[in-house]
Design a protein around this motif. Sequence first.
Motif, PDB file in Angstrom:
ATOM      1  N   ILE A   8      11.571 -35.057  -1.868  1.00 55.02           N
ATOM      2  CA  ILE A   8      11.360 -34.838  -0.430  1.00 55.02           C
ATOM      3  C   ILE A   8      12.381 -33.859   0.118  1.00 55.02           C
ATOM      4  O   ILE A   8      12.049 -32.938   0.873  1.00 55.02           O
ATOM      5  N   PRO A  66      14.413 -45.028  -4.912  1.00 57.68           N
ATOM      6  CA  PRO A  66      13.847 -43.732  -4.481  1.00 57.68           C
ATOM      7  C   PRO A  66      14.793 -42.553  -4.709  1.00 57.68           C
ATOM      8  O   PRO A  66      14.369 -41.409  -4.672  1.00 57.68           O
ATOM      9  N   LYS A  79       4.056 -31.107  -2.095  1.00 57.64           N
ATOM     10  CA  LYS A  79       4.889 -32.308  -2.099  1.00 57.64           C
ATOM     11  C   LYS A  79       4.060 -33.554  -1.847  1.00 57.64           C
ATOM     12  O   LYS A  79       4.257 -34.600  -2.481  1.00 57.64           O
ATOM     13  N   ILE A 108       3.825 -36.654  -4.490  1.00 56.43           N
ATOM     14  CA  ILE A 108       4.188 -38.029  -4.134  1.00 56.43           C
ATOM     15  C   ILE A 108       2.997 -38.959  -4.335  1.00 56.43           C
ATOM     16  O   ILE A 108       3.143 -40.078  -4.842  1.00 56.43           O
ATOM     17  N   TRP A 120       2.646 -39.550  -8.042  1.00 56.77           N
ATOM     18  CA  TRP A 120       3.719 -40.424  -8.496  1.00 56.77           C
ATOM     19  C   TRP A 120       3.478 -41.863  -8.045  1.00 56.77           C
ATOM     20  O   TRP A 120       3.685 -42.820  -8.800  1.00 56.77           O
ATOM     21  N   TYR A 121       3.023 -42.038  -6.802  1.00 53.46           N
ATOM     22  CA  TYR A 121       2.737 -43.385  -6.278  1.00 53.46           C
ATOM     23  C   TYR A 121       1.636 -44.048  -7.097  1.00 53.46           C
ATOM     24  O   TYR A 121       1.740 -45.219  -7.488  1.00 53.46           O
ATOM     25  N   TRP A 130       2.239 -43.482   4.674  1.00 55.62           N
ATOM     26  CA  TRP A 130       3.276 -42.491   4.942  1.00 55.62           C
ATOM     27  C   TRP A 130       2.655 -41.183   5.437  1.00 55.62           C
ATOM     28  O   TRP A 130       1.544 -40.830   5.078  1.00 55.62           O
ATOM     29  N   ASN A 136      13.506 -41.380   4.844  1.00 56.03           N
ATOM     30  CA  ASN A 136      14.386 -40.704   3.882  1.00 56.03           C
ATOM     31  C   ASN A 136      15.601 -40.099   4.586  1.00 56.03           C
ATOM     32  O   ASN A 136      15.579 -39.877   5.807  1.00 56.03           O
ATOM     33  N   LEU A 188      11.881 -39.908  -5.636  1.00 54.49           N
ATOM     34  CA  LEU A 188      11.220 -39.696  -4.343  1.00 54.49           C
ATOM     35  C   LEU A 188      12.079 -38.887  -3.380  1.00 54.49           C
ATOM     36  O   LEU A 188      11.636 -37.863  -2.849  1.00 54.49           O
TER      37      LEU A 188
END
Length: 596
Positions: free
Chosen positions: A218, A210, A67, A71, A74-75, A300, A244, A214
């Motif tokens: 998550i 998100p 994960k 992320i 993707w970021y 994060w 989140n 996102l």
Amino acid sequence: MTDLNTRSFLDLKMQKRSNRNLQFILLAVAAMLTAGIILVNINSYNNYEEETRLQLEHQLETIGELKSSEISTWYRERHGDAEVLKNSPGMSSFLYNFIQSPAADSNHEALLNYLMTIINEYKYASIIITDPSGQILLSLPSNQEELETLPAHAQEVIVRSINNGQVEFLDLHRHAGEETQRIYFSFIVPFYEAGSGHKPLAAIVMTIDPEDFLFPLITSWPLPSKTAETLLVKQDGEDVLFLNPLRFKPDAALSLRIPLEQAEILAVMGLTGQEGIVEGLDYRGQKVIGALYSVTGSDWVMVSKIDYDEFIAPIQARRERAIFTTTALLLISFAVLFIIWRGQQIRYFKAAGSINEELERRVDERTAQLETAKNELEAFAYSVSHDLRAPLRAMSGFGNLLQEEFSPQLGEEGRHYIERIQAASSRMGELIDDLLTLSRVTRSEFTYTRVDISELAADIMNKLKELQPELQVNAKIEEGLTARGDQKLLAIALDNLLTNAWKFSSQEPQIMIEVGSGSDENKQKTFFIRDNGTGFKMAYADKLFVPFQRLHRSNEFPGTGIGLSIVLRIIERHGGQIWAESEVGRGTTFFFTLPD
């Protein structure tokens, strides 16, 4: 008469002494069995606990790493979108014309179409154009008026982006004045007048929802679980800020805070630099175990965690099964020893001449009870034999995983050990199957019918040829061979005998197997199965039908040593006899009789 009484007294005294010695022997055996069973089960449980814990920790690590990596990727992709927009040819000219003349024209329409294409193709929630001070000039899509706002700190980030000329990240936030209080985050792209050097022109805010990618990434968990979840957190002043929605607190995003001083919280551990598998508390104060990973390119931290009680549930279940199995095996062992001791006691009392009608009645009752106990023990042994398959499958499965995933690290010696473990577990499985077959042969229902021995033998030989078609086989089966018996049991017996003949003849250039009949010295019909295989010394013929006794090494001819024991039980249940004649290097002939 006096001599007889004296002799009986001496016999009784000797038997009493023998009985006492037997009691001491049985006590010693009981003590050794107790210690052995307990030690074996403790060792088995400890090994299982260690392997299961490592496996579950590896699952957590894998989920967390996967994960976090997704992320981060993707970021970077979203940041790349912003860089592409920043370097788009002519974008500064489009923006300059738009600012100079906001009224609709061809340049205006081209700009809006290009930005709407970005929104639709790359799934952005909105694109907002601002002046260098952060004042909103245009929001797309234009039909969503609630998006024409930005959080209070957005102007500061926009000004910073304009000043340093870099794409800036506007972390998770809520838009000011928006009634739904939805959460967004954005990338801010600065633009300057073409040919002016570094004169500020405008900024484009690319806003992302998100909930589109996102948060689903998550909150999803790849395995069934009642408590597992993933958290995304960051440091906000002296607090941990949860970014989140949470499984047990759906409204936690950007609202749940925990002070950094609570060092036992997993989220705090992650923000203080810890990584990998840790144990601690979650936001509910529940004891958990989790994996901590930082998200590359951002501030994060990702926490993948599961309640400790759920994590160790398989281990606790195994502990309970181990206790049950240990208790059951001890009870079985003590029951067997009790039966032996009780049998000796009965013989002692019989020798003493004290058995009368009342005693005989009690002996009959106890015999019936013992028979019931024997049947129950057989049923339990059958169940235990089946339960043994679970750890065998675990051994084989983990062995396969070690070979497939860690073979280079194990080295030649390690791979050799794994192969030996795999071979041993496979052989144990075969032994369990054969023992269960032996048990069924003894206890199965018996139905007499007219059985075609020739047809059964032909079917078995055809199956053997299909398994090893490369072998040269000359099979001769006498026609019209029949007998009275149970067809299923006789099929098992013939299968074992013919498979043995095939196996021990397989090293010959030409396999010769003959099935026929004749008469013995009492003129009783006798069946025979003859082969031209390796044979054996007749001096060892008394061991031929004993379970687990083998006359050849297992590396020469595979097998468990139970097949002929099964054949013996089947033939005896039919009231027949079986024997063999053989000579080393000249084959073997098995003879057996059956009711006609």
